[in-house]
Scaffold this motif. Structure first.
Motif, PDB file in Angstrom:
ATOM      1  N   GLN A 188       0.832  -1.206   0.000  1.00  0.00           N
ATOM      2  CA  GLN A 188       0.000   0.000   0.000  1.00  0.00           C
ATOM      3  C   GLN A 188       0.869   1.260   0.000  1.00  0.00           C
ATOM      4  O   GLN A 188       0.626   2.213  -0.753  1.00  0.00           O
ATOM      5  CB  GLN A 188      -0.919  -0.004   1.228  1.00  0.00           C
ATOM      6  CG  GLN A 188      -1.923   1.136   1.283  1.00  0.00           C
ATOM      7  CD  GLN A 188      -3.064   0.969   0.298  1.00  0.00           C
ATOM      8  OE1 GLN A 188      -3.418  -0.155  -0.048  1.00  0.00           O
ATOM      9  NE2 GLN A 188      -3.643   2.065  -0.155  1.00  0.00           N
ATOM     10  N   THR A 189       1.904   1.256   0.830  1.00  0.00           N
ATOM     11  CA  THR A 189       2.754   2.440   0.984  1.00  0.00           C
ATOM     12  C   THR A 189       3.523   2.761  -0.291  1.00  0.00           C
ATOM     13  O   THR A 189       3.493   3.891  -0.794  1.00  0.00           O
ATOM     14  CB  THR A 189       3.747   2.228   2.146  1.00  0.00           C
ATOM     15  OG1 THR A 189       3.005   1.993   3.354  1.00  0.00           O
ATOM     16  CG2 THR A 189       4.635   3.438   2.338  1.00  0.00           C
ATOM     17  N   THR A 190       4.228   1.769  -0.829  1.00  0.00           N
ATOM     18  CA  THR A 190       5.011   2.015  -2.040  1.00  0.00           C
ATOM     19  C   THR A 190       4.106   2.180  -3.257  1.00  0.00           C
ATOM     20  O   THR A 190       4.442   2.910  -4.198  1.00  0.00           O
ATOM     21  CB  THR A 190       6.022   0.889  -2.289  1.00  0.00           C
ATOM     22  OG1 THR A 190       5.320  -0.369  -2.382  1.00  0.00           O
ATOM     23  CG2 THR A 190       7.038   0.814  -1.168  1.00  0.00           C
ATOM     24  N   GLY A 191       2.959   1.502  -3.240  1.00  0.00           N
ATOM     25  CA  GLY A 191       2.026   1.619  -4.356  1.00  0.00           C
ATOM     26  C   GLY A 191       1.455   3.016  -4.487  1.00  0.00           C
ATOM     27  O   GLY A 191       1.381   3.575  -5.586  1.00  0.00           O
ATOM     28  N   GLU A 192       1.034   3.595  -3.359  1.00  0.00           N
ATOM     29  CA  GLU A 192       0.489   4.956  -3.387  1.00  0.00           C
ATOM     30  C   GLU A 192       1.520   5.952  -3.913  1.00  0.00           C
ATOM     31  O   GLU A 192       1.181   6.907  -4.613  1.00  0.00           O
ATOM     32  CB  GLU A 192       0.043   5.368  -1.980  1.00  0.00           C
ATOM     33  CG  GLU A 192      -1.223   4.666  -1.512  1.00  0.00           C
ATOM     34  CD  GLU A 192      -1.600   5.055  -0.098  1.00  0.00           C
ATOM     35  OE1 GLU A 192      -0.795   5.736   0.575  1.00  0.00           O
ATOM     36  OE2 GLU A 192      -2.706   4.677   0.350  1.00  0.00           O
TER      37      GLU A 192
END
Length: 273
Positions: A188-192
């Motif tokens: 979620q963190t790197t994707g955003e």
């Protein structure tokens, strides 16, 4: 000519049999046409820890779960690309994480061992990711031929963290890729922060279609998508399980490459330092 490209987004768990059951339902809902290209995410059949991966691992081209994937490709008459599956390696207590390509006849047509292993700190609950504790990196760039009627289209293989290494994508383009696959379990963190700009950059730089199938839920970002050679998001599934599809049009690639022949202009392929 035009043929169907598709990606399936999953919320995979640690129990492979449950993921196979979900995959069968998702394929039935997609109802691919004969010869359709169907990409599954990274860790499609198991997303867990080292112990689970080692226990699930099979010799390349052999084993229960590879035979299940083969049977699904044959049943639906599609090119079924399992984003990654644990494959035994010559190194004791370590394995490959491997993309497996099955033809409509159920043949294991090609495979790709992930080259770039995700050893990084992420600002989420897990914190430290260290794939090198479990996996060893592959050494070969891989493509396969997707038969579209009387035509053959070259498709390049990558897995997740490979997305951050443009040299791999450029090599695939130089070897003739018109489509590059990106199965992933982006967090979620790197994707955003980076998922969309990286995918668009790889599409634009290489003037290729990009098909990206991501895991969703459990701190995974989802947002599976198909991107045009011009960098347009053609289809996207933000959350949950499901599938997306779009027509592959060779003429669009040819038009873009003729107008802006990047491969011919790239001095770094021949420049002497």
């Amino acid at each position: 000519m035009s043929f169907n490209l598709s990606a399936i987004q999953m919320l995979s768990v640690s129990v492979a049999s449950e993921n196979i059951t979900r995959l069968e339902l998702l394929l039935a809902a997609l109802s691919p046409v004969p010869g359709q290209l169907v990409l599954l995410p990274e860790n499609a059949l198991c997303i867990a820890d080292k112990k689970h991966y080692l226990g699930l691992s099979e010799n390349l081209g052999q084993g229960y779960y590879q035979s299940m994937l083969s049977a699904l490709a044959k049943r639906y008459q599609c090119y079924l690309v399992c984003g990654s599956f644990p494959i035994k390696s010559p190194v004791t207590d370590k394995i490959f994480t491997t993309c497996l390509v099955f033809s409509p006849s159920g043949e294991l047509l090609s495979h790709y061992h992930k080259m770039h292993l995700f050893d990084a700190r992420v600002a989420d609950q897990k914190g430290l990711y260290k794939e090198s504790d479990t996996f060893i990196p592959g050494q070969e760039v891989k493509l396969f031929n997707w038969q579209c009627g009387a035509h053959s289209v070259k498709v390049g293989l990558t897995i997740c963290y490979d997305l951050r290494f443009p040299g791999l994508f450029q090599t695939l383009r130089q070897q003739g890729a018109d489509i590059i696959l990106v199965p992933a379990a982006f967090t979620q963190t790197t994707g955003e922060a980076h998922w969309l700009p990286l995918l668009q950059a790889r599409a634009i730089e290489n003037q290729c279609y990009i098909i990206a199938a991501n895991q969703s839920g459990r701190e995974k970002y989802g947002h599976s998508m198909i991107i045009s050679p011009w960098g347009e998001v053609l289809e996207q599934l933000k959350d949950g399980e499901g599938s997306i599809h779009h027509l592959f049009e060779k003429s669009q690639i040819e038009k873009i490459r003729q107008a802006m022949p990047i491969l011919e202009h790239n001095r770094f392929t021949t420049l002497k330092v």
